[in-house]
Structures are given as structure tokens and as C-alpha cells.
Design a protein around this motif. Sequence first.
Motif, PDB file in Angstrom:
ATOM      1  N   SER A 108      -5.118  17.099 -53.263  1.00 45.93           N
ATOM      2  CA  SER A 108      -5.629  18.422 -53.266  1.00 45.93           C
ATOM      3  C   SER A 108      -4.201  19.229 -52.532  1.00 45.93           C
ATOM      4  O   SER A 108      -3.141  18.646 -52.652  1.00 45.93           O
ATOM      5  N   GLU A 109      -4.540  20.665 -52.503  1.00 45.28           N
ATOM      6  CA  GLU A 109      -3.297  21.127 -51.868  1.00 45.28           C
ATOM      7  C   GLU A 109      -3.276  21.925 -50.417  1.00 45.28           C
ATOM      8  O   GLU A 109      -4.554  21.841 -50.044  1.00 45.28           O
ATOM      9  N   LEU A 110      -2.227  22.152 -49.706  1.00 46.54           N
ATOM     10  CA  LEU A 110      -2.414  22.604 -48.536  1.00 46.54           C
ATOM     11  C   LEU A 110      -2.760  23.962 -48.298  1.00 46.54           C
ATOM     12  O   LEU A 110      -3.436  24.717 -47.198  1.00 46.54           O
ATOM     13  N   LEU A 111      -2.628  24.711 -49.610  1.00 42.26           N
ATOM     14  CA  LEU A 111      -3.126  26.148 -49.544  1.00 42.26           C
ATOM     15  C   LEU A 111      -4.232  26.608 -49.376  1.00 42.26           C
ATOM     16  O   LEU A 111      -5.308  25.853 -49.808  1.00 42.26           O
ATOM     17  N   GLY A 112      -4.323  27.460 -48.112  1.00 44.11           N
ATOM     18  CA  GLY A 112      -5.855  27.770 -47.917  1.00 44.11           C
ATOM     19  C   GLY A 112      -6.675  26.756 -46.909  1.00 44.11           C
ATOM     20  O   GLY A 112      -7.755  27.217 -46.506  1.00 44.11           O
ATOM     21  N   LYS A 113      -6.147  25.833 -46.608  1.00 48.37           N
ATOM     22  CA  LYS A 113      -6.454  24.804 -45.521  1.00 48.37           C
ATOM     23  C   LYS A 113      -6.106  25.605 -44.196  1.00 48.37           C
ATOM     24  O   LYS A 113      -5.292  25.961 -43.977  1.00 48.37           O
ATOM     25  N   ASN A 114      -7.163  24.732 -43.226  1.00 54.68           N
ATOM     26  CA  ASN A 114      -6.881  25.189 -41.861  1.00 54.68           C
ATOM     27  C   ASN A 114      -6.148  23.876 -41.305  1.00 54.68           C
ATOM     28  O   ASN A 114      -6.458  22.748 -41.382  1.00 54.68           O
ATOM     29  N   LEU A 115      -5.234  24.182 -40.484  1.00 52.51           N
ATOM     30  CA  LEU A 115      -4.367  23.637 -39.826  1.00 52.51           C
ATOM     31  C   LEU A 115      -4.587  23.749 -38.170  1.00 52.51           C
ATOM     32  O   LEU A 115      -4.412  24.699 -37.726  1.00 52.51           O
ATOM     33  N   GLY A 116      -4.731  22.596 -37.589  1.00 47.65           N
ATOM     34  CA  GLY A 116      -4.785  22.495 -36.023  1.00 47.65           C
ATOM     35  C   GLY A 116      -3.857  22.024 -35.496  1.00 47.65           C
ATOM     36  O   GLY A 116      -3.005  21.132 -35.758  1.00 47.65           O
ATOM     37  N   ILE A 117      -3.006  22.742 -34.532  1.00 51.38           N
ATOM     38  CA  ILE A 117      -1.796  22.288 -33.763  1.00 51.38           C
ATOM     39  C   ILE A 117      -2.375  21.824 -32.422  1.00 51.38           C
ATOM     40  O   ILE A 117      -2.711  22.766 -31.462  1.00 51.38           O
ATOM     41  N   HIS A 118      -2.350  20.612 -32.047  1.00 52.79           N
ATOM     42  CA  HIS A 118      -2.713  20.043 -30.661  1.00 52.79           C
ATOM     43  C   HIS A 118      -1.646  19.915 -29.887  1.00 52.79           C
ATOM     44  O   HIS A 118      -0.834  19.032 -29.708  1.00 52.79           O
ATOM     45  N   ALA A 119      -1.255  20.981 -28.974  1.00 53.02           N
ATOM     46  CA  ALA A 119      -0.085  21.260 -28.205  1.00 53.02           C
ATOM     47  C   ALA A 119       0.772  22.027 -28.847  1.00 53.02           C
ATOM     48  O   ALA A 119       1.739  21.668 -29.830  1.00 53.02           O
ATOM     49  N   TYR A 120       1.007  23.235 -28.311  1.00 56.93           N
ATOM     50  CA  TYR A 120       1.926  24.191 -28.929  1.00 56.93           C
ATOM     51  C   TYR A 120       3.192  24.483 -28.319  1.00 56.93           C
ATOM     52  O   TYR A 120       3.481  25.515 -27.794  1.00 56.93           O
ATOM     53  N   GLY A 121       3.928  23.529 -28.237  1.00 53.29           N
ATOM     54  CA  GLY A 121       5.378  23.262 -27.604  1.00 53.29           C
ATOM     55  C   GLY A 121       6.277  23.701 -28.635  1.00 53.29           C
ATOM     56  O   GLY A 121       5.895  24.326 -30.001  1.00 53.29           O
ATOM     57  N   ASN A 122       7.528  22.933 -28.584  1.00 48.64           N
ATOM     58  CA  ASN A 122       8.608  23.255 -29.533  1.00 48.64           C
ATOM     59  C   ASN A 122       8.314  22.891 -30.874  1.00 48.64           C
ATOM     60  O   ASN A 122       8.553  23.411 -31.844  1.00 48.64           O
ATOM     61  N   VAL A 123       7.812  21.713 -30.890  1.00 50.74           N
ATOM     62  CA  VAL A 123       7.432  21.002 -32.329  1.00 50.74           C
ATOM     63  C   VAL A 123       6.263  21.872 -33.020  1.00 50.74           C
ATOM     64  O   VAL A 123       6.397  22.439 -34.218  1.00 50.74           O
ATOM     65  N   GLY A 124       5.323  22.000 -31.893  1.00 49.29           N
ATOM     66  CA  GLY A 124       3.981  22.663 -32.690  1.00 49.29           C
ATOM     67  C   GLY A 124       4.327  23.957 -33.242  1.00 49.29           C
ATOM     68  O   GLY A 124       3.718  24.389 -34.239  1.00 49.29           O
ATOM     69  N   LYS A 125       5.193  24.866 -32.453  1.00 49.47           N
ATOM     70  CA  LYS A 125       5.630  26.179 -32.820  1.00 49.47           C
ATOM     71  C   LYS A 125       6.111  25.972 -34.401  1.00 49.47           C
ATOM     72  O   LYS A 125       5.955  26.871 -35.450  1.00 49.47           O
ATOM     73  N   LEU A 126       6.995  25.177 -34.693  1.00 48.50           N
ATOM     74  CA  LEU A 126       7.918  24.936 -35.997  1.00 48.50           C
ATOM     75  C   LEU A 126       6.864  24.511 -36.864  1.00 48.50           C
ATOM     76  O   LEU A 126       6.852  25.058 -38.039  1.00 48.50           O
ATOM     77  N   VAL A 127       5.806  23.560 -36.745  1.00 43.12           N
ATOM     78  CA  VAL A 127       4.947  23.086 -37.438  1.00 43.12           C
ATOM     79  C   VAL A 127       3.982  24.409 -38.009  1.00 43.12           C
ATOM     80  O   VAL A 127       3.981  24.607 -39.094  1.00 43.12           O
ATOM     81  N   ALA A 128       3.807  25.095 -37.107  1.00 44.80           N
ATOM     82  CA  ALA A 128       2.987  26.328 -37.595  1.00 44.80           C
ATOM     83  C   ALA A 128       3.749  27.302 -38.273  1.00 44.80           C
ATOM     84  O   ALA A 128       3.432  27.767 -39.382  1.00 44.80           O
ATOM     85  N   LYS A 129       5.215  27.474 -38.073  1.00 44.78           N
ATOM     86  CA  LYS A 129       6.017  28.256 -38.793  1.00 44.78           C
ATOM     87  C   LYS A 129       6.047  27.845 -40.211  1.00 44.78           C
ATOM     88  O   LYS A 129       5.970  28.678 -41.241  1.00 44.78           O
ATOM     89  N   ILE A 130       6.337  26.401 -40.262  1.00 49.70           N
ATOM     90  CA  ILE A 130       6.426  26.016 -41.611  1.00 49.70           C
ATOM     91  C   ILE A 130       4.990  25.985 -42.387  1.00 49.70           C
ATOM     92  O   ILE A 130       4.989  26.396 -43.659  1.00 49.70           O
ATOM     93  N   ALA A 131       3.790  25.472 -41.865  1.00 47.75           N
ATOM     94  CA  ALA A 131       2.657  25.457 -42.402  1.00 47.75           C
ATOM     95  C   ALA A 131       2.163  27.067 -43.090  1.00 47.75           C
ATOM     96  O   ALA A 131       1.515  27.180 -44.100  1.00 47.75           O
ATOM     97  N   LYS A 132       2.577  28.047 -42.294  1.00 50.24           N
ATOM     98  CA  LYS A 132       2.336  29.339 -42.819  1.00 50.24           C
ATOM     99  C   LYS A 132       2.948  29.586 -44.392  1.00 50.24           C
ATOM    100  O   LYS A 132       2.171  30.367 -45.096  1.00 50.24           O
TER     101      LYS A 132
END
Length: 306
Positions: free
Chosen positions: A128-152
Motif C-alpha cells: 500500500s501507499e502512504l499517500l492519503g493515510k493518517n499519521l499520528g505523532i505521539h509526542a511532538y518534539g524535535n523528532v516528531g516535528k521532522l517526522v510530520a514535515k517529511i510525512a506531509k
Amino acid sequence: MKILVATEKPFAKVAVEGIRQIVENAGFELALLENYTDVNDLYKAVADADALIVRSDKVTKEVVDAAQKLKIVVRAGAGYDNLDLPACTAKNIVAMNTPGQNSNAVAELALGMMVFMARNQFTPGTGSELLGKNLGIHAYGNVGKLVAKIAKGFGMKVYAFDPFVKKEDMEAEGIVVCSTAEELYSKCHYVSLHIPANEQTKKSIGYDLLSKMPKKGALINTARKEVIHEEELVKVLTEREDLKYATDVAAGNHAELVEKFGARIFATPKKIGAETAEANINAGLASANQIVKFLKTGDTTFQVNK
């Protein structure tokens, strides 16, 4: 003053050279203890050190007791559960970490794991693809912010739960804020864990949260294995044949998980989140700079045992 770098798994050569330059330019002495296999070697090396830099090496009460002159210890990395903070505090030793220096490396690994699990660990068959999927970040610190940026960039919709970060700050970055962990897990196909291991979080990720995940959900753990309730993980994976678990820190019952759930489970052979040349250098240099600032000016910006 003597600054000791004690690493069972050494820094890259270029990082050591950079640390040496920082230390010696400040007028201090650098001592190296690399590839040691006997903790007694660490006891001896730290005896006359004024400052200590470690990676994943354990700074126990015994190490602290052996250090007669130690004023500061810096863990080159974000997590610092390898430092005995009460022992450091009891001897007035400042303990620090280097937040943010490994963050991009860990974030890229988290997204890589998502792709790996979505594509069935790169084995033949329909993924399957990541496009269109929902991603949850559990703890929005330094790593979480970057995960969010890349995931977008993958076209994912990003949710986050972190009671220690202002809601408006997360919303300003295009994050859908969840008010509870239960809400996060119930809405997200992928959940990326970035919580520390402490008395509040150990074994906190278990059946109640994971059973709420949508169909074909996957938990990605680049944090600590201690935050997973391993027995409940077995239970939920048994009941939910659609769920997957990928981790950078193999569970204590990893063999059981693989035997029972096969390709729905993945763990790196050894924790590799920060194992990039760039992160290695960044964390090492940051450690040296923080020690120099502390010894020169008393700067305690990144102290974790306040």
C-alpha cells in the motif's frame, strides 16, 4: 582540565577530530577511551576527568563514585536514560543531553520504516501507499516535528498528541491536534512513537491504545522499548491480524513476536536511529561545545538533572 570521551561504540573519526579541536582550542585536555569491553577501564579513565562525554554508555552510580573530579557529563543524543541522574545530582554533577542533534536521522528512519511496512518489507505482493493515510505523532518534539514535515511530503494527513506543546503552535504548523492519546490512535493508520521512557510512560503503549487503531494500522517505534507493554502487544496482534509493528529497539519478546506474527513484525538488529555520519558528528560536536561553555561560563542550558 581533562575532558574524557568514553565510547564502547566510538564516534566517527571526523567527529573525534572535531571534538579534539573544540576541547584543545579552549585550553583543555582531551582523553579517549574507545572500544572498551571492561567497565573497570571506564572506572579508571573517569577517575581524574573533569568532564565526560558518552553515547549509549551507562553512567551508573559506580561510574559516578569512581569519578573524583567530575563536574559534568553529556550524553551525545536526546535520550538520557543511560545516565543515573540521582547519582549525578548527589555529587553535584551536571548532566546534559544534546537535543535535536540526532533528530533528522531518527525522523528519516521512522518514515523509512513506514514505507518498509507498507510495502510488506519489500517482498513480492501487493502493498500500500502512504499517500492519503493518517499519521499520528505521539509526542511532538524535535523528532516528531521532522517526522510530520517529511510525512506531509508523502501526502499524509498529520495528527499529533502532546500535552506539553501548545495546541496553537501545532495547529500553526498544519497539524490536527488530538486531545487524548486514545483519539490519536483511533484516527491514525500509522502512529510514530517519540515519547521518553520514564515512570509515567513505561508500558503505556498497550492493548487499549493499539486495539483502537484503524484497519491495517502500523505502530512505528523509534523511541524506547520500555514504553511498550510487550505482553499486551502480543494480545492485540493476535486479535488484530491486520496490525503491524516496526521498531528500532527490539522487544524483549522479539523472537516470540516474529514466530507468531512473521512479516507483521520488524526490528532493526541494533538501535540505529542516530547511526548516520551526520548525526554522529552533530552530537559529538554539540557535546564538546556544551562542556566548554559550562566549564568556561557555567552555562547549563541543556541540563536534565535540575
